[in-house]
Design an enzyme around this catalytic site. Structure first.
Site, short mmCIF file in Angstrom:
data_model
loop_
_atom_site.label_atom_id
_atom_site.label_comp_id
_atom_site.label_asym_id
_atom_site.label_seq_id
_atom_site.Cartn_x
_atom_site.Cartn_y
_atom_site.Cartn_z
CG ASP A 217 -2.00 0.97 1.25
OD1 ASP A 217 -1.91 1.95 0.48
OD2 ASP A 217 -2.95 0.81 2.03
CG HIS B 102 -8.52 0.89 -4.41
ND1 HIS B 102 -9.48 1.69 -3.83
CD2 HIS B 102 -7.33 1.36 -3.97
CE1 HIS B 102 -8.88 2.59 -3.05
NE2 HIS B 102 -7.58 2.42 -3.13
C1 HEM Z 1 -3.81 2.63 -4.37
C2 HEM Z 1 -5.47 0.15 -0.58
C3 HEM Z 1 -8.43 3.81 0.52
C4 HEM Z 1 -6.49 6.40 -3.04
C5 HEM Z 1 -4.01 1.65 -3.45
C6 HEM Z 1 -3.37 0.36 -3.47
C7 HEM Z 1 -3.83 -0.32 -2.40
C8 HEM Z 1 -4.77 0.51 -1.72
C9 HEM Z 1 -3.44 -1.73 -2.00
C10 HEM Z 1 -2.38 -0.13 -4.55
C11 HEM Z 1 -0.95 0.19 -4.28
C12 HEM Z 1 -0.64 1.65 -4.19
O1 HEM Z 1 -0.42 2.35 -5.18
O2 HEM Z 1 -0.65 2.12 -3.07
C13 HEM Z 1 -6.42 0.92 0.04
C14 HEM Z 1 -7.21 0.51 1.18
C15 HEM Z 1 -8.03 1.54 1.48
C16 HEM Z 1 -7.79 2.61 0.54
C17 HEM Z 1 -7.10 -0.83 1.88
C18 HEM Z 1 -9.05 1.65 2.59
C19 HEM Z 1 -8.99 0.96 3.70
C20 HEM Z 1 -8.17 4.84 -0.34
C21 HEM Z 1 -8.81 6.13 -0.33
C22 HEM Z 1 -8.25 6.85 -1.33
C23 HEM Z 1 -7.27 6.02 -1.98
C24 HEM Z 1 -9.88 6.56 0.67
C25 HEM Z 1 -8.54 8.28 -1.75
C26 HEM Z 1 -9.73 8.83 -1.72
C27 HEM Z 1 -5.58 5.60 -3.68
C28 HEM Z 1 -4.77 6.05 -4.80
C29 HEM Z 1 -4.02 4.96 -5.21
C30 HEM Z 1 -4.37 3.87 -4.32
C31 HEM Z 1 -4.74 7.45 -5.41
C32 HEM Z 1 -3.03 4.90 -6.38
C33 HEM Z 1 -3.76 4.64 -7.64
C34 HEM Z 1 -2.84 4.64 -8.86
O3 HEM Z 1 -2.26 3.62 -9.16
O4 HEM Z 1 -2.73 5.71 -9.47
N1 HEM Z 1 -4.87 1.72 -2.35
N2 HEM Z 1 -6.80 2.19 -0.32
N3 HEM Z 1 -7.25 4.80 -1.36
N4 HEM Z 1 -5.31 4.29 -3.41
FE1 HEM Z 1 -6.10 3.23 -1.92
#
Ligand code: HEM
Length: 391
Positions: free
Chosen positions: A212, A302
């Site tokens: 993450d 996601h």
């Molecule tokens: C990407 C998990 C909530 C925005 C990711 C990734 C994971 C992840 C595993 C892929 C690896 C990375 O690039 O970090 C989660 C979990 C969440 C959560 C478990 C809630 C418990 C959110 C929220 C937002 C968000 C609330 C914004 C409103 C993003 C963004 C990316 C991302 C911008 C990168 C996307 C890209 O590749 O451009 N998240 N996330 N996430 N997450 Fe989340």
């Protein structure tokens, strides 16, 4: 000499055990020379253009405290409070006790301690400064189940270090010095891997086991500076922070198989690589199709939904939380989702709208707290955090 050291201890043991001890002794790393710094002694410089704790590589333990100012605390009162807290933070982060520190010995191991302050809309209004338009509670999203005990607040104190005792001590000193000005509204404690468990620079894992933080802008790059640091008025050199407590239903997640887990995000669990790539930092190919014509990274994934068309960017610096559950469930866990961006309304909110509308992860996650703060720039020695509001 070794035999001498082991002395009587070996005498009472069988030959095999003695060989074991001998082996263990041979394998032991040489003790650190007294001059070699230990992690506990490492400190992050406090003064500078930006506050610490934003581009600082994330420490193992994070504590987030939101305070509400007493009604009687006016503009001058806020200045007094910020001067005291700045002095405390400047000392503690350098391994020096706060003034009137009740346990000065606990200050001796800064362990990369950072203290970061953020201002809620009410504090900015009372300081008679102009508020950034985005400094307000976020809109209500359909997925939200917000609880007041994890939401809003006038003053944020983010405390992070590689050692939990350092964090606890800093929190106590800062709160003791705040108590005639404000009352604690909420506190959230979070963790990542302990220092030394993984190589520095390894992307964190959350409690779903996902890598993450991969797609984050890298501190020290132009992209990071553009995404994070504001250029507006008193906030120039500062940023905006969104803190959302997001419950992750680990018990329900247990029922999902590995391919379902990977599809929900669009990345592999093993190394965080996109489903279209082999390594963590490979660019996802959102156009790639399977043999039967479906997108390899599903429409509901996601990362596809978070990225969107306009490619707004944020910088995520989350911490895991876990409380012991009461009752039938086995987990009360989740993410203290922390994101820094210069303009919350322009960068964060559209992303959250998209995710609220469609994101398979919503099946297992629920936002239960939400707060927005303006994080003022850093200050020079002799100044105080927030002094640009009062200039
Ligand atoms: C990407 C998990 C909530 C925005 C990711 C990734 C994971 C992840 C595993 C892929 C690896 C990375 O690039 O970090 C989660 C979990 C969440 C959560 C478990 C809630 C418990 C959110 C929220 C937002 C968000 C609330 C914004 C409103 C993003 C963004 C990316 C991302 C911008 C990168 C996307 C890209 O590749 O451009 N998240 N996330 N996430 N997450 Fe989340």
């Amino acid at each position: 000499r070794r035999q001498f050291l082991l002395g009587g201890a070996v005498a009472g043991l069988g030959a095999a055990a003695a060989v074991g001890i001998d082996y263990a002794l041979n394998q032991k790393p040489a003790p650190a020379a007294p001059s070699e710094p230990m992690n506990g002694e490492e400190s992050v410089p406090f003064f500078g253009a930006h506050q610490v704790g934003v581009d600082t590589s994330a420490q193992a333990h994070g504590m987030f405290i939101a305070l509400d100012l007493f009604d009687a605390v006016d503009r001058d009162g806020i200045i007094r409070l910020l001067r005291i807290l700045t002095d405390d933070a400047a000392r503690l982060t350098q391994g020096r006790p706060a003034l009137a520190d009740s346990e000065p010995e606990l200050a001796a191991s800064p362990a990369r301690l950072t203290v970061t302050f953020g201002f809620g809309a009410r504090l900015v209004a009372r300081a008679s400064a102009q508020s950034p338009a985005w400094l307000a509670p976020l809109p209500t999203f359909g997925i939200d189940e917000l609880q007041p005990e994890f939401s809003d607040g006038d003053l944020l104190i983010q405390i992070a270090a590689d050692d939990p005792l350092t964090v606890a001590h800093a929190a106590r000193m800062l709160l003791k010095d705040s108590r005639s000005f404000a009352v604690v509204r909420w506190t959230q404690a979070g963790f990542r891997r302990a220092y030394g468990t993984e190589r520095p620079g390894t992307t964190m894992r959350n409690l779903f086991g996902q890598v993450d933080g991969t797609a984050n802008p890298r501190p020290g790059t132009q992209e990071f500076d553009d995404v994070v640091w504001s250029r507006d008025g008193w906030l120039a050199g500062g940023t905006g922070v969104v803190i959302r407590r997001i419950r992750m239903d680990l018990d329900k997640w247990d029922r999902l198989d590995r391919s379902g887990r990977e599809a929900s995000v669009g990345r592999r669990l093993s190394n965080g690589a996109p489903l279209t790539g082999g390594e963590e930092f490979d660019e996802p190919d959102f156009d790639a199709k399977t043999a039967i014509g479906f997108p390899v990274i599903p429409q509901f994934a996601h990362i596809r939904r978070a990225r969107g068309e306009d490619a707004e960017k944020i910088f995520r610096r989350a911490y895991n939380y876990e409380e012991r559950p009461i009752g039938a469930g086995l987990s009360d866990s989740g993410l203290i989702f922390v994101s820094f961006q210069a303009d919350v309304a322009r960068q964060f909110t559209p992303m959250q709208w998209r995710l609220a509308e469609l994101d398979l992860l919503n099946e297992w996650t629920t936002p239960i707290g939400s707060a927005v703060f303006a994080v003022p720039p850093g200050c020079e020695e002799g100044g105080f955090i927030g002094d640009t509001l009062f200039a």
